[in-house]
Structures are given as C-alpha cells and as structure tokens.
Design a protein around this motif. Sequence first.
Motif: not given
Length: 72
Positions: A12-23, A32-39, A42-50
């Motif tokens: 199980a993960y809490l998924l967060r998605c947000w958009a950032e403006h390019s430079a 951008r994306f992050s997942v958090q293990d609710p148990h 622990k969080q992990r961030g991702f620079a892209n969907f892939e």
Amino acid sequence: MPVLDPASPYRAYLLRCWAEHSAQQDRPLIWRFSVQDPHTGKQRGFANFELLVEFLLQELQHASLDATSEQR
C-alpha cells in the motif's frame, strides 16, 4: 470487499502527484511524484512517471518473489 490473506503479497502506498513549472517559460509543466508507505512512513520521490512505474514494478516483483519463496 474481499478479505486479504495475510500470507499473500500486499503493498500500500500514498501517491502524491504535482506539477512544477519548467525553468524555461516555453516548456510544459513537469510532473513529479512521490510514494509513502503508510506502515513505515518511508517516502520516495520520482522525477518522472517512468521512474515511478519502474519502482512499482520492482516492488511488485520483489513481493511476488518473497511470497513464492515463503510458500516453499
């Protein structure tokens, strides 16, 4: 809703998605994306969907391998 077998693989993960403006103004938004293990919290961030999908595939493969080895 089906009852989960405690021995079955489960994640199980809490998924967060947000958009950032390019430079650069003429570039589209960057997602951008992050997942958090609710148990564990622990969080992990991702620079892209892939990268997010790659992480999830690896996690599910590990869960499947762990479940297979525990059944033996």
